[in-house]
Motif scaffolding. Structure first.
Motif, mmCIF file in Angstrom:
data_model
loop_
_atom_site.group_PDB
_atom_site.id
_atom_site.type_symbol
_atom_site.label_atom_id
_atom_site.label_comp_id
_atom_site.label_asym_id
_atom_site.label_seq_id
_atom_site.Cartn_x
_atom_site.Cartn_y
_atom_site.Cartn_z
ATOM 1 N N UNK A 88 1.016 -1.225 0.169
ATOM 2 C CA UNK A 88 -0.253 -0.135 0.306
ATOM 3 C C UNK A 88 1.049 1.549 -0.020
ATOM 4 N N UNK A 89 2.009 1.386 1.197
ATOM 5 C CA UNK A 89 2.590 2.405 0.879
ATOM 6 C C UNK A 89 3.338 2.346 -0.365
ATOM 7 N N UNK A 90 4.143 1.439 -1.159
ATOM 8 C CA UNK A 90 4.859 1.735 -2.373
ATOM 9 C C UNK A 90 3.535 2.049 -3.109
ATOM 10 N N UNK A 91 2.534 1.615 -3.328
ATOM 11 C CA UNK A 91 1.457 2.201 -4.361
ATOM 12 C C UNK A 91 1.006 4.190 -4.186
ATOM 13 N N UNK A 92 0.785 4.014 -2.726
ATOM 14 C CA UNK A 92 1.062 5.528 -2.762
ATOM 15 C C UNK A 92 2.461 6.325 -3.210
ATOM 16 N N UNK A 93 3.313 5.896 -3.049
ATOM 17 C CA UNK A 93 4.895 6.065 -3.479
ATOM 18 C C UNK A 93 5.087 7.113 -5.109
ATOM 19 N N UNK A 94 4.531 5.760 -5.811
ATOM 20 C CA UNK A 94 4.410 5.649 -6.866
ATOM 21 C C UNK A 94 3.214 6.687 -7.366
#
Length: 107
Positions: free
Chosen positions: A47-53
């Protein structure tokens, strides 16, 4: 916004380390608490990766995320599980660090 995205990506990478190490403690998902914590770390990491991208280049963010996970897991494997800390292994970890720094500097 990009500064926050890098911070979010770093935290996502830490959660990736957490779930990778958690897999060892979960013992094939046969131990309830370590299994639950591992699954939570997996979800938070992605989920955090999805926010970062949202604002970082996908290829760079993914490579940095997996690099943080690889480095952290390799180091903790040495510390927690007595995995070998040979010069070659440490040198390869250093190369991963160099790659992450290069990708961060490139964009």
């Amino acid at each position: 916004m990009a500064g926050w995205s890098w911070a979010i990506l770093f935290v996502a990478g830490l959660f990736e380390v957490g779930w990778a190490i958690g897999l060892k403690y979960a013992d094939g998902f046969t131990r309830p608490l370590p299994s639950a914590l591992t699954l939570v770390a997996m979800v938070l990491s992605v989920v955090l990766l999805s926010f970062a991208v949202r604002s970082l280049p996908l290829g760079t963010a993914y490579a940095v995320w997996t690099g943080i996970g690889t480095i952290g897991t390799a180091i903790l494997g040495i510390v927690l599980f007595a995995e070998p800390a040979t010069a070659l292994r440490l040198g390869c970890i250093g190369l991963i660090v160099a790659g992450i720094v290069g990708l961060k500097l490139a964009g």
